[in-house]
Enzyme design. Structure first.
Site, PDB file in Angstrom:
ATOM      1  NE  ARG A 144      -1.915  -2.416   2.788  1.00 58.26           N
ATOM      2  CZ  ARG A 144      -1.916  -3.651   2.406  1.00 58.26           C
ATOM      3  NH1 ARG A 144      -3.009  -4.331   1.722  1.00 58.26           N
ATOM      4  NH2 ARG A 144      -1.176  -4.651   2.873  1.00 58.26           N
ATOM      5  CB  THR A 145       3.584   2.677   2.222  1.00 60.54           C
ATOM      6  OG1 THR A 145       2.864   2.230   3.353  1.00 60.54           O
ATOM      7  CG2 THR A 145       4.170   3.886   2.603  1.00 60.54           C
ATOM      8  CG  HIS A 172       4.072   3.770   8.553  1.00 61.14           C
ATOM      9  ND1 HIS A 172       4.242   4.542   7.482  1.00 61.14           N
ATOM     10  CD2 HIS A 172       3.655   2.737   7.900  1.00 61.14           C
ATOM     11  CE1 HIS A 172       3.608   4.020   6.186  1.00 61.14           C
ATOM     12  NE2 HIS A 172       3.399   2.651   6.745  1.00 61.14           N
ATOM     13  NE  ARG A 203       7.705   0.751   4.524  1.00 66.00           N
ATOM     14  CZ  ARG A 203       6.366   0.254   4.615  1.00 66.00           C
ATOM     15  NH1 ARG A 203       6.076  -1.120   4.411  1.00 66.00           N
ATOM     16  NH2 ARG A 203       5.358   0.925   4.800  1.00 66.00           N
ATOM     17  CE  LYS A 222      27.382  -2.993  -6.061  1.00 70.01           C
ATOM     18  NZ  LYS A 222      27.632  -2.135  -7.222  1.00 70.01           N
TER      19      LYS A 222
HETATM   20  C1  NCD Z   1       2.111  -1.364   7.816  1.00 73.36           C
HETATM   21  C2  NCD Z   1       3.860  -1.069   7.904  1.00 73.36           C
HETATM   22  O1  NCD Z   1       4.369  -1.488   6.885  1.00 73.36           O
HETATM   23  O2  NCD Z   1       3.905  -0.428   8.738  1.00 73.36           O
HETATM   24  N1  NCD Z   1       1.409  -1.413   6.531  1.00 73.36           N
HETATM   25  C3  NCD Z   1       1.284  -0.369   5.986  1.00 73.36           C
HETATM   26  O3  NCD Z   1       2.225   0.415   5.684  1.00 73.36           O
HETATM   27  N2  NCD Z   1       0.217   0.236   5.458  1.00 73.36           N
HETATM   28  C4  NCD Z   1       1.902  -2.327   8.852  1.00 73.36           C
HETATM   29  C5  NCD Z   1       2.512  -3.711   9.192  1.00 73.36           C
HETATM   30  O4  NCD Z   1       3.303  -3.923   8.630  1.00 73.36           O
HETATM   31  O5  NCD Z   1       2.078  -4.513   9.902  1.00 73.36           O
END
Ligand code: NCD
Length: 292
Positions: free
Chosen positions: A46-47, A125, A97, A76
């Site tokens: 999703r993100t 997050h 991320r 590396k």
């Molecule tokens: C979450 C995340 O990646 O922190 N999902 C998200 O980004 N929608 C939740 C999770 O991984 O449980």
């Protein structure tokens, strides 16, 4: 300049974001000359897709690295300093991320362009929290004084860590229902331990369900534990959802595990699959607009 945490947000900024959501697309608010770099060193559905879809809606260019842990020079051994310095030359904004909760400090130090935190290990997050808050606001009309139950992995759920500071800004009453292994107070992250007066840590879920306005479920973050952990946690099922008010939304950042029984999926209060996900796209469009 960066968007790394929810801890330093203001109510004014949150209002501005809200006003930008669903702003009618016009040439004035598209960003055709800007490039978003999406750099993901942890899995995402999703993100990452919603950020990229948001960028395309704004006519931005997108440079996408979904497997940064294995196919960028991080593999590396390149430092985050060198990585951020390099990426800064190729675009106008980085959405990142990474499993190390401290990478955001490296981003602050070394990136020459704005960085958005799309997940910092078990830390934060913050963009998920923005869409969660927007979803609650839309559903209830206002956020003030809502009763919000946060269930699941309090220790490692970065979505919960980012949500709490915003809920507190709106005077929400927070009830936390952790996995049984996390009732030990010392297992909670420092931020939660040190702010004990701002929430109720409870095992007495049945007596509270009928008073809740929001139930926020999270999965156990199995990948962040050793094998020995006990994953006994509260589960929503057809029986206990009967106790919820008619106007109580059930949210989940997804992906979900067994914390929501399949019987609950069709419940109209369970709005995580469509409404919450759709809101994620709209919130990220607004965020990109504000930040570029
Ligand atoms: C979450 C995340 O990646 O922190 N999902 C998200 O980004 N929608 C939740 C999770 O991984 O449980």
């Amino acid at each position: 300049m960066h968007f790394l945490s929810t801890k330093d947000l203001s109510l004014d900024w949150l209002d501005k974001l809200e006003r930008n959501i669903n702003l009618v697309a016009s040439p004035d608010n598209l960003l055709p000359k800007k490039t978003m770099i999406s750099f993901f060193a942890e899995p995402s559905t999703r993100t990452r897709f919603s950020f990229e879809a948001a960028a395309y809606k704004l006519n931005m260019n997108v440079l996408s690295e979904p497997n940064a842990a294995t196919s960028s020079s991080l593999k590396k051994g390149e430092s985050l300093k060198d990585t951020f310095r390099t990426l800064s030359q190729y675009g106008d904004l980085i959405v990142c991320r990474h499993p190390d909760p401290n990478w955001i400090h490296e981003a602050e130090k070394w990136s020459r362009i704005p960085v958005i935190n799309a997940g910092s290990g078990s830390g934060e997050h913050p963009t998920q929290a923005l869409l969660d808050i927007h979803t609650m606001r839309k559903y209830h009309g206002s956020l003030e004084n809502l009763n919000v139950m946060l269930c699941g992995d309090l220790k490692y759920s970065r979505t919960i860590h980012s949500l709490i500071p915003i809920l507190r800004m709106y005077n929400c009453n927070i009830f936390m229902v952790p996995s049984t292994s996390q009732y030990e107070h010392h297992s909670l992250p420092d931020d939660l331990k040190n702010n004990e007066d701002c929430y109720v840590l409870t095992e007495d879920v049945p007596s509270l369900l009928s008073g809740m306005d929001v139930i926020y479920m999270t999965r156990m973050q199995k990948e962040r534990y050793g094998n020995h952990e006990n994953f006994n946690h509260f589960k929503l099922n057809a029986e206990n959802v009967k106790q919820l008010k008619e106007k109580c939304c059930i949210l989940h950042p997804l992906p979900r595990g067994d914390e929501i029984h399949p019987d609950v999926y069709e419940d109209p209060r369970a709005i995580y699959h469509e409404e919450q996900v759709k809101n994620g796209l709209n919130v990220r469009v607004a965020l990109l607009r504000i930040m570029t």
